[in-house]
Design a protein around this motif. Structure first.
Motif, PDB file in Angstrom:
ATOM      1  N   LEU A  82       0.819  -1.150   0.044  1.00 43.85           N
ATOM      2  CA  LEU A  82      -0.100   0.024   0.082  1.00 43.85           C
ATOM      3  C   LEU A  82       1.019   1.309  -0.081  1.00 43.85           C
ATOM      4  CD1 LEU A  82      -2.482  -0.857   2.975  1.00 43.85           C
ATOM      5  CD2 LEU A  82      -2.968  -1.623  -0.083  1.00 43.85           C
ATOM      6  N   ASP A  83       1.755   1.179   0.412  1.00 44.63           N
ATOM      7  CA  ASP A  83       2.773   2.003   0.538  1.00 44.63           C
ATOM      8  C   ASP A  83       3.502   2.715  -1.295  1.00 44.63           C
ATOM      9  OD1 ASP A  83       4.706   0.301   0.298  1.00 44.63           O
ATOM     10  OD2 ASP A  83       5.916   0.415   1.693  1.00 44.63           O
ATOM     11  N   ASN A  84       3.540   1.824  -2.367  1.00 40.07           N
ATOM     12  CA  ASN A  84       4.206   1.891  -3.062  1.00 40.07           C
ATOM     13  C   ASN A  84       2.720   1.956  -4.111  1.00 40.07           C
ATOM     14  OD1 ASN A  84       5.441   2.227  -5.593  1.00 40.07           O
ATOM     15  ND2 ASN A  84       6.754   0.017  -5.243  1.00 40.07           N
ATOM     16  N   PRO A  85       2.159   2.961  -5.037  1.00 39.28           N
ATOM     17  CA  PRO A  85       1.356   2.981  -5.507  1.00 39.28           C
ATOM     18  C   PRO A  85       1.410   2.775  -7.102  1.00 39.28           C
ATOM     19  CG  PRO A  85       1.337   5.163  -3.753  1.00 39.28           C
ATOM     20  CD  PRO A  85       2.583   4.675  -3.800  1.00 39.28           C
ATOM     21  N   SER A  86       3.210   2.779  -6.940  1.00 44.64           N
ATOM     22  CA  SER A  86       3.162   2.497  -8.219  1.00 44.64           C
ATOM     23  C   SER A  86       3.438   0.842  -8.309  1.00 44.64           C
ATOM     24  CB  SER A  86       4.522   3.286  -8.760  1.00 44.64           C
ATOM     25  OG  SER A  86       5.236   2.951  -8.146  1.00 44.64           O
ATOM     26  N   PHE A 102       2.081   4.222   5.737  1.00 39.06           N
ATOM     27  CA  PHE A 102       0.964   4.356   4.793  1.00 39.06           C
ATOM     28  C   PHE A 102      -0.064   4.083   5.467  1.00 39.06           C
ATOM     29  CE2 PHE A 102       0.286  -0.243   4.518  1.00 39.06           C
ATOM     30  CZ  PHE A 102       1.730  -0.641   5.062  1.00 39.06           C
ATOM     31  N   ASP A 158      -3.520   5.920   5.572  1.00 36.30           N
ATOM     32  CA  ASP A 158      -4.670   5.780   4.264  1.00 36.30           C
ATOM     33  C   ASP A 158      -5.054   4.940   3.906  1.00 36.30           C
ATOM     34  OD1 ASP A 158      -3.023   8.216   2.918  1.00 36.30           O
ATOM     35  OD2 ASP A 158      -1.321   7.560   2.051  1.00 36.30           O
ATOM     36  N   MET A 164      -7.935   2.449   0.992  1.00 35.92           N
ATOM     37  CA  MET A 164      -7.361   1.168   0.087  1.00 35.92           C
ATOM     38  C   MET A 164      -8.353   1.007  -0.977  1.00 35.92           C
ATOM     39  SD  MET A 164      -7.608  -2.164   2.581  1.00 35.92           S
ATOM     40  CE  MET A 164      -6.309  -1.593   3.784  1.00 35.92           C
ATOM     41  N   ASN A 189      -7.318   2.045  -4.315  1.00 39.06           N
ATOM     42  CA  ASN A 189      -6.110   2.065  -4.330  1.00 39.06           C
ATOM     43  C   ASN A 189      -5.872   0.770  -5.858  1.00 39.06           C
ATOM     44  OD1 ASN A 189      -3.781   3.453  -3.272  1.00 39.06           O
ATOM     45  ND2 ASN A 189      -4.729   2.078  -1.808  1.00 39.06           N
ATOM     46  N   ASP A 190      -5.230   0.656  -6.907  1.00 43.13           N
ATOM     47  CA  ASP A 190      -5.682   0.473  -8.331  1.00 43.13           C
ATOM     48  C   ASP A 190      -5.214  -1.077  -8.196  1.00 43.13           C
ATOM     49  OD1 ASP A 190      -7.184   2.361  -9.494  1.00 43.13           O
ATOM     50  OD2 ASP A 190      -5.082   2.620 -10.979  1.00 43.13           O
ATOM     51  N   ASN A 191      -4.433  -1.380  -7.458  1.00 42.98           N
ATOM     52  CA  ASN A 191      -3.376  -2.420  -7.016  1.00 42.98           C
ATOM     53  C   ASN A 191      -3.689  -3.067  -6.346  1.00 42.98           C
ATOM     54  OD1 ASN A 191      -2.431  -1.400  -4.391  1.00 42.98           O
ATOM     55  ND2 ASN A 191      -0.174  -1.910  -4.392  1.00 42.98           N
TER      56      ASN A 191
END
Length: 227
Positions: free
Chosen positions: A28-32, A208, A211, A215, A218-220
């Protein structure tokens, strides 16, 4: 991933340390983070926990996906598990195979044959029951459109039955039964607030936690629901 599903995973793990590792695995701490990266991270996490807990987590993932994609209710899912004599791994494999009819356009008879091979290999005595179960699912799917046309829909009627691609028709309260162990109303608000606070506490070092309540956007996380 829905909040009820996260709570289910927390209840299965029954460990602050394991749940902390699970949330970290979601990246979750890496949106990419890509779908592949999230899946690999989750697989690494699952491979490091006791087998019983791993199967239970994979089970709730499989049930969530089958419910979302096929409209299978908790009652239908429970029936399948009982017919398999509570063989969790076989149950997971069958739920995944069932969805091939939609996800890969696999002909229904091919899906049935594939499931038959799985059942005969592990629980041959369970096949007759599973065969009837599959016939019920297929019959319901084929007659869904006709049944929907015959339904006298009353928008003001709070008890209109929801048509699903499952064995039967169930009122919306059936969905509530699935989460019957969860608090409701003010009790739920307090429970959820405590849940988020616990996540914030165990994940404070990962940057994170604040946020966490967002959750679902978030796309991932879509990767988790298809795990």
């Amino acid at each position: 991933m829905s909040t009820p599903l996260l709570i289910k995973v927390q209840q299965i793990l029954q460990s602050t340390e394991l749940f902390s590792a699970y949330v970290v695995a979601l990246k979750l701490d890496n949106p990419s983070a890509s779908h592949t990266q999230v899946m690999q991270s989750l697989q690494t996490f699952l491979s490091g926990i006791p087998e019983g807990k791993r199967l239970e987590v994979q089970r709730v993932f499989a049930e969530e996906e089958a419910s979302d994609s096929m409209g299978l209710t908790s009652s239908t899912l429970d029936t399948a598990l009982q017919l398999l004599h509570a063989d969790t791994q076989l149950y997971i494999d069958i739920l995944s195979t069932l969805q091939l009819n939609q996800t890969e356009n696999m002909p229904w008879q091919d899906v049935v044959n594939k499931i038959k091979g799985l059942v005969i290999a592990k629980k041959p005595h369970a096949w007759d029951g599973i065969d009837q179960f599959l016939q019920s699912l297929h019959w319901a799917a084929e007659h869904e459109d006709l049944a929907l046309n015959d339904m006298d829909v009353e928008t003001e009627d709070d008890h209109v039955l929801e048509m699903v691609e499952g064995v039967d028709y169930y009122p919306s309260e059936d969905d509530e039964e699935e989460l019957g162990s969860f608090p409701e109303g003010e009790d739920y608000d307090q429970h959820f607030a405590a849940f988020l606070q616990s996540v914030e506490e165990i994940q404070a070092g990962h940057g994170f936690a604040n946020d966490f309540g967002k959750m679902g956007v978030n796309d991932n996380l879509h990767a988790v629901e298809s795990f």
